[in-house]
Design a protein around this motif. Structure first.
Motif, PDB file in Angstrom:
ATOM      1  N   LEU A 186       0.825  -1.208   0.000  1.00 54.57           N
ATOM      2  CA  LEU A 186       0.000   0.000   0.000  1.00 54.57           C
ATOM      3  C   LEU A 186       0.859   1.258   0.000  1.00 54.57           C
ATOM      4  O   LEU A 186       0.525   2.252  -0.671  1.00 54.57           O
ATOM      5  CB  LEU A 186      -0.936  -0.012   1.208  1.00 54.57           C
ATOM      6  CG  LEU A 186      -2.096  -1.018   1.116  1.00 54.57           C
ATOM      7  CD1 LEU A 186      -2.775  -1.174   2.475  1.00 54.57           C
ATOM      8  CD2 LEU A 186      -3.112  -0.586   0.068  1.00 54.57           C
ATOM      9  N   LEU A 187       1.956   1.249   0.727  1.00 53.50           N
ATOM     10  CA  LEU A 187       2.846   2.418   0.739  1.00 53.50           C
ATOM     11  C   LEU A 187       3.519   2.619  -0.617  1.00 53.50           C
ATOM     12  O   LEU A 187       3.690   3.757  -1.071  1.00 53.50           O
ATOM     13  CB  LEU A 187       3.897   2.262   1.838  1.00 53.50           C
ATOM     14  CG  LEU A 187       3.373   2.383   3.272  1.00 53.50           C
ATOM     15  CD1 LEU A 187       4.487   2.096   4.277  1.00 53.50           C
ATOM     16  CD2 LEU A 187       2.773   3.765   3.523  1.00 53.50           C
ATOM     17  N   GLU A 188       3.888   1.521  -1.266  1.00 51.67           N
ATOM     18  CA  GLU A 188       4.452   1.635  -2.614  1.00 51.67           C
ATOM     19  C   GLU A 188       3.420   2.228  -3.576  1.00 51.67           C
ATOM     20  O   GLU A 188       3.742   3.097  -4.404  1.00 51.67           O
ATOM     21  CB  GLU A 188       4.894   0.262  -3.117  1.00 51.67           C
ATOM     22  CG  GLU A 188       6.165  -0.260  -2.482  1.00 51.67           C
ATOM     23  CD  GLU A 188       6.542  -1.631  -3.015  1.00 51.67           C
ATOM     24  OE1 GLU A 188       7.275  -1.700  -4.019  1.00 51.67           O
ATOM     25  OE2 GLU A 188       6.090  -2.635  -2.431  1.00 51.67           O
ATOM     26  N   PHE A 189       2.186   1.738  -3.460  1.00 49.10           N
ATOM     27  CA  PHE A 189       1.131   2.269  -4.322  1.00 49.10           C
ATOM     28  C   PHE A 189       0.899   3.750  -4.037  1.00 49.10           C
ATOM     29  O   PHE A 189       0.678   4.547  -4.962  1.00 49.10           O
ATOM     30  CB  PHE A 189      -0.166   1.485  -4.105  1.00 49.10           C
ATOM     31  CG  PHE A 189      -1.296   1.925  -4.983  1.00 49.10           C
ATOM     32  CD1 PHE A 189      -1.420   1.445  -6.275  1.00 49.10           C
ATOM     33  CD2 PHE A 189      -2.231   2.850  -4.526  1.00 49.10           C
ATOM     34  CE1 PHE A 189      -2.446   1.884  -7.096  1.00 49.10           C
ATOM     35  CE2 PHE A 189      -3.258   3.284  -5.336  1.00 49.10           C
ATOM     36  CZ  PHE A 189      -3.371   2.793  -6.634  1.00 49.10           C
ATOM     37  N   GLN A 247       7.995  -7.303  -8.461  1.00 49.93           N
ATOM     38  CA  GLN A 247       8.712  -6.385  -7.591  1.00 49.93           C
ATOM     39  C   GLN A 247       9.893  -5.731  -8.297  1.00 49.93           C
ATOM     40  O   GLN A 247      10.097  -4.519  -8.212  1.00 49.93           O
ATOM     41  CB  GLN A 247       9.191  -7.109  -6.326  1.00 49.93           C
ATOM     42  CG  GLN A 247       9.806  -6.183  -5.277  1.00 49.93           C
ATOM     43  CD  GLN A 247       8.837  -5.107  -4.832  1.00 49.93           C
ATOM     44  OE1 GLN A 247       7.662  -5.373  -4.608  1.00 49.93           O
ATOM     45  NE2 GLN A 247       9.327  -3.880  -4.710  1.00 49.93           N
ATOM     46  N   ARG A 248      10.695  -6.526  -9.008  1.00 48.03           N
ATOM     47  CA  ARG A 248      11.828  -5.952  -9.753  1.00 48.03           C
ATOM     48  C   ARG A 248      11.324  -4.997 -10.832  1.00 48.03           C
ATOM     49  O   ARG A 248      11.936  -3.948 -11.081  1.00 48.03           O
ATOM     50  CB  ARG A 248      12.664  -7.062 -10.372  1.00 48.03           C
ATOM     51  CG  ARG A 248      13.373  -7.955  -9.355  1.00 48.03           C
ATOM     52  CD  ARG A 248      14.317  -8.922 -10.054  1.00 48.03           C
ATOM     53  NE  ARG A 248      14.931  -9.862  -9.112  1.00 48.03           N
ATOM     54  CZ  ARG A 248      14.464 -11.063  -8.843  1.00 48.03           C
ATOM     55  NH1 ARG A 248      13.365 -11.492  -9.458  1.00 48.03           N
ATOM     56  NH2 ARG A 248      15.072 -11.850  -7.972  1.00 48.03           N
ATOM     57  N   LEU A 249      10.228  -5.368 -11.468  1.00 53.10           N
ATOM     58  CA  LEU A 249       9.669  -4.517 -12.516  1.00 53.10           C
ATOM     59  C   LEU A 249       9.204  -3.181 -11.941  1.00 53.10           C
ATOM     60  O   LEU A 249       9.398  -2.121 -12.557  1.00 53.10           O
ATOM     61  CB  LEU A 249       8.508  -5.247 -13.189  1.00 53.10           C
ATOM     62  CG  LEU A 249       8.040  -4.730 -14.549  1.00 53.10           C
ATOM     63  CD1 LEU A 249       9.185  -4.692 -15.543  1.00 53.10           C
ATOM     64  CD2 LEU A 249       6.898  -5.592 -15.079  1.00 53.10           C
ATOM     65  N   ALA A 250       8.609  -3.217 -10.751  1.00 49.30           N
ATOM     66  CA  ALA A 250       8.173  -1.982 -10.106  1.00 49.30           C
ATOM     67  C   ALA A 250       9.366  -1.092  -9.770  1.00 49.30           C
ATOM     68  O   ALA A 250       9.300   0.144  -9.931  1.00 49.30           O
ATOM     69  CB  ALA A 250       7.373  -2.301  -8.849  1.00 49.30           C
ATOM     70  N   VAL A 251      10.457  -1.681  -9.311  1.00 48.11           N
ATOM     71  CA  VAL A 251      11.652  -0.905  -8.981  1.00 48.11           C
ATOM     72  C   VAL A 251      12.190  -0.197 -10.226  1.00 48.11           C
ATOM     73  O   VAL A 251      12.538   0.994 -10.193  1.00 48.11           O
ATOM     74  CB  VAL A 251      12.732  -1.816  -8.355  1.00 48.11           C
ATOM     75  CG1 VAL A 251      14.070  -1.083  -8.262  1.00 48.11           C
ATOM     76  CG2 VAL A 251      12.298  -2.273  -6.971  1.00 48.11           C
ATOM     77  N   VAL A 252      12.265  -0.931 -11.333  1.00 43.43           N
ATOM     78  CA  VAL A 252      12.723  -0.317 -12.590  1.00 43.43           C
ATOM     79  C   VAL A 252      11.784   0.809 -13.010  1.00 43.43           C
ATOM     80  O   VAL A 252      12.219   1.885 -13.439  1.00 43.43           O
ATOM     81  CB  VAL A 252      12.817  -1.388 -13.693  1.00 43.43           C
ATOM     82  CG1 VAL A 252      13.099  -0.743 -15.053  1.00 43.43           C
ATOM     83  CG2 VAL A 252      13.905  -2.392 -13.367  1.00 43.43           C
ATOM     84  N   GLY A 253      10.478   0.568 -12.867  1.00 42.24           N
ATOM     85  CA  GLY A 253       9.510   1.597 -13.230  1.00 42.24           C
ATOM     86  C   GLY A 253       9.660   2.850 -12.394  1.00 42.24           C
ATOM     87  O   GLY A 253       9.617   3.974 -12.915  1.00 42.24           O
ATOM     88  N   ALA A 276       8.436   9.520  -6.341  1.00 41.00           N
ATOM     89  CA  ALA A 276       8.872   8.282  -7.001  1.00 41.00           C
ATOM     90  C   ALA A 276      10.116   7.714  -6.326  1.00 41.00           C
ATOM     91  O   ALA A 276      10.293   6.486  -6.263  1.00 41.00           O
ATOM     92  CB  ALA A 276       9.138   8.531  -8.481  1.00 41.00           C
ATOM     93  N   VAL A 277      10.990   8.585  -5.818  1.00 36.15           N
ATOM     94  CA  VAL A 277      12.167   8.125  -5.079  1.00 36.15           C
ATOM     95  C   VAL A 277      11.750   7.327  -3.847  1.00 36.15           C
ATOM     96  O   VAL A 277      12.343   6.292  -3.518  1.00 36.15           O
ATOM     97  CB  VAL A 277      13.059   9.319  -4.669  1.00 36.15           C
ATOM     98  CG1 VAL A 277      14.128   8.878  -3.673  1.00 36.15           C
ATOM     99  CG2 VAL A 277      13.718   9.938  -5.895  1.00 36.15           C
ATOM    100  N   VAL A 278      10.701   7.802  -3.161  1.00 34.63           N
ATOM    101  CA  VAL A 278      10.191   7.071  -1.995  1.00 34.63           C
ATOM    102  C   VAL A 278       9.746   5.668  -2.400  1.00 34.63           C
ATOM    103  O   VAL A 278      10.049   4.676  -1.727  1.00 34.63           O
ATOM    104  CB  VAL A 278       9.035   7.847  -1.331  1.00 34.63           C
ATOM    105  CG1 VAL A 278       8.415   7.019  -0.201  1.00 34.63           C
ATOM    106  CG2 VAL A 278       9.523   9.187  -0.798  1.00 34.63           C
ATOM    107  N   GLY A 279       9.009   5.566  -3.510  1.00 37.87           N
ATOM    108  CA  GLY A 279       8.590   4.263  -4.002  1.00 37.87           C
ATOM    109  C   GLY A 279       9.772   3.385  -4.357  1.00 37.87           C
ATOM    110  O   GLY A 279       9.765   2.169  -4.100  1.00 37.87           O
ATOM    111  N   LEU A 280      10.804   3.987  -4.943  1.00 41.29           N
ATOM    112  CA  LEU A 280      12.004   3.244  -5.310  1.00 41.29           C
ATOM    113  C   LEU A 280      12.691   2.673  -4.065  1.00 41.29           C
ATOM    114  O   LEU A 280      13.119   1.511  -4.043  1.00 41.29           O
ATOM    115  CB  LEU A 280      12.962   4.167  -6.070  1.00 41.29           C
ATOM    116  CG  LEU A 280      14.302   3.578  -6.517  1.00 41.29           C
ATOM    117  CD1 LEU A 280      14.095   2.413  -7.464  1.00 41.29           C
ATOM    118  CD2 LEU A 280      15.151   4.662  -7.185  1.00 41.29           C
ATOM    119  N   ILE A 281      12.783   3.475  -3.016  1.00 41.41           N
ATOM    120  CA  ILE A 281      13.417   3.020  -1.778  1.00 41.41           C
ATOM    121  C   ILE A 281      12.614   1.877  -1.145  1.00 41.41           C
ATOM    122  O   ILE A 281      13.172   0.866  -0.709  1.00 41.41           O
ATOM    123  CB  ILE A 281      13.558   4.197  -0.793  1.00 41.41           C
ATOM    124  CG1 ILE A 281      14.562   5.220  -1.341  1.00 41.41           C
ATOM    125  CG2 ILE A 281      14.001   3.697   0.582  1.00 41.41           C
ATOM    126  CD1 ILE A 281      14.624   6.508  -0.546  1.00 41.41           C
TER     127      ILE A 281
END
Length: 400
Positions: A221-224, A282-288, A381-386
């Motif tokens: 949920l936090l990533e979203f 998960q890896r795909l989300a990180v790249v995105g 987006a940086v927060v999501g990346l972390i």
């Protein structure tokens, strides 16, 4: 395709999104036509989200109880009425009224996502959620370009009336094509389903506590939320940014939105499923998230059209892979009977982001801080990346 349970939901979402994209690039110019400042434009966008914040979890729980189809029909009817009010607006308050009506019944996307979860296996879900991305991409490709032509020829009200006609079409498609009771595939199982048979009909506060008490669901949920904040900031201020930096009108702005939709639709319609199987969600989300940081963060440094198009393409790729990946990961982290409620919570978080993002973007652009506008979107987006780069909580299954 005729037998696919996803075909009806794709058609209804596509028509809904096409109607939305007729209005989205129009609203800033429409509001400025009635004397709105940049900040008021942001507040107009946020008014929809405030109402959606109230209605999203309620509609998610109702859809778990009474079914996806009747709830979706009620939501689409509110959208239809809201577009009619926009199309007939003669002052700024009518624009607010139209967005408020639409926001109070806004559950189309949440219910569509829950329907997809109902009829797909977990391993197929990212590709299935990509259908919503294709609908968004196709809508963003066609809708904004049509908006520019309609607005320039017939006035600002014409695209909204066109959106109302599309919304009515979507209601008819849902009523005639969507099965009343979607049947889940027999082999569909959820890793989080065991022992998770909890009633979905709980209050919004209980739903938040239920999911945020679980480490994996909380992380999803936090990533979203980080994704939604970043994307809402970008979209909420993009028309104003283009108007200030490039002197674009509604027609040129529509073409930029259309170009973004072309990139996103191409990714989600072709490579997304293969990428998810090869690298994992998960890896795909990180790249995105990483590409969103680049595309959004450098936007303020773009002064020429080639640089603008390049950065829009990079950012569009990122958002095209993050949304379906994170949505899939969220549905895998909860039980099947909880998916409507979980997606309702995610919609609440999206609504918060659609309040914060456009208002923040409008305030920055009103103060001519165009570079800071892009950096604000990139920071989220940086927060999501972390978050995405962290290890899974102890005891949770590793997703490949």
């Amino acid at each position: 395709m005729r037998r696919s349970p996803l075909l009806p939901i794709f058609l209804t979402v596509f028509v809904d999104v096409l109607g939305l994209t007729l209005v989205l690039p129009l609203l800033p110019f429409y509001a400025e036509h009635f004397g709105a400042s940049e900040l008021v434009v942001g507040v107009l966008a946020a008014s929809y989200a405030v109402c959606q914040l109230v209605s999203g979890p309620i509609l998610g729980r109702i859809s778990d109880r009474v079914g996806r189809k009747p709830t979706l029909l009620a939501s689409q009817t509110g959208t239809f009425i809201g577009f009619l009010v926009l199309g007939s607006a003669s002052s700024l308050w009518m624009l607010f009224l139209g967005r408020i009506i639409d926001g109070l019944t806004a559950g189309n996307l949440t219910i569509a996502q829950a329907y997809i979860s109902d009829v797909t296996r977990p391993e197929e879900r990212t590709r299935a959620f990509g259908l919503i991305g294709i609908a968004f991409g196709s809508g963003f490709l066609l809708g904004p370009a049509i908006t520019g032509e309609l607005a320039s020829r017939f006035g600002y009200g014409a695209p909204a009336l066109g959106a109302a006609a599309l919304s009515l079409t979507s209601i008819l498609l849902t009523a005639t094509l969507l099965p009343a009771k979607p049947i889940a595939p027999a082999a569909a199982t959820e890793s989080a389903e065991a022992g998770a048979a909890r009633p979905a009909s709980v209050g919004r506060g209980d739903a938040f506590r239920r999911f945020f008490d679980r480490p994996l669901a909380r992380r999803r949920l936090l990533e979203f939320f980080a994704f939604s904040l970043s994307f809402s900031t970008l979209i909420g201020g993009l028309a104003l940014f283009l108007e200030r930096r490039f002197a674009f009108g509604v027609k040129e702005t529509g073409y930029i939105f259309a170009f973004s939709g072309l990139i996103g639709g191409s990714i989600q319609g072709g490579a997304l499923g293969r990428l998810a199987k090869r690298y994992g969600e998960q890896r795909l989300a990180v790249v995105g998230f990483a590409t969103m940081v680049i595309g959004y963060g450098l936007l303020g440094a773009a002064y020429g059209l080639p640089a603008l198009l390049l950065l829009v393409a990079v950012g569009a790729f990122g958002s095209a892979v993050v949304r379906p990946s994170i949505t899939t990961l969220l549905t895998k982290s909860v039980g099947r009977d909880e998916q409507g409620a979980a997606l309702g919570v995610s919609q609440s978080l999206a609504s918060v982001s659609q309040i914060v993002g456009p208002i923040g973007a409008g305030w920055l652009i009103e103060h001519r801080a165009l570079t800071a506008y892009g950096l604000m979107a990139a920071t989220f987006a940086v927060v999501g990346l972390i978050l995405g780069a962290q290890k899974l909580p102890a005891g949770e299954p590793v997703e490949l």
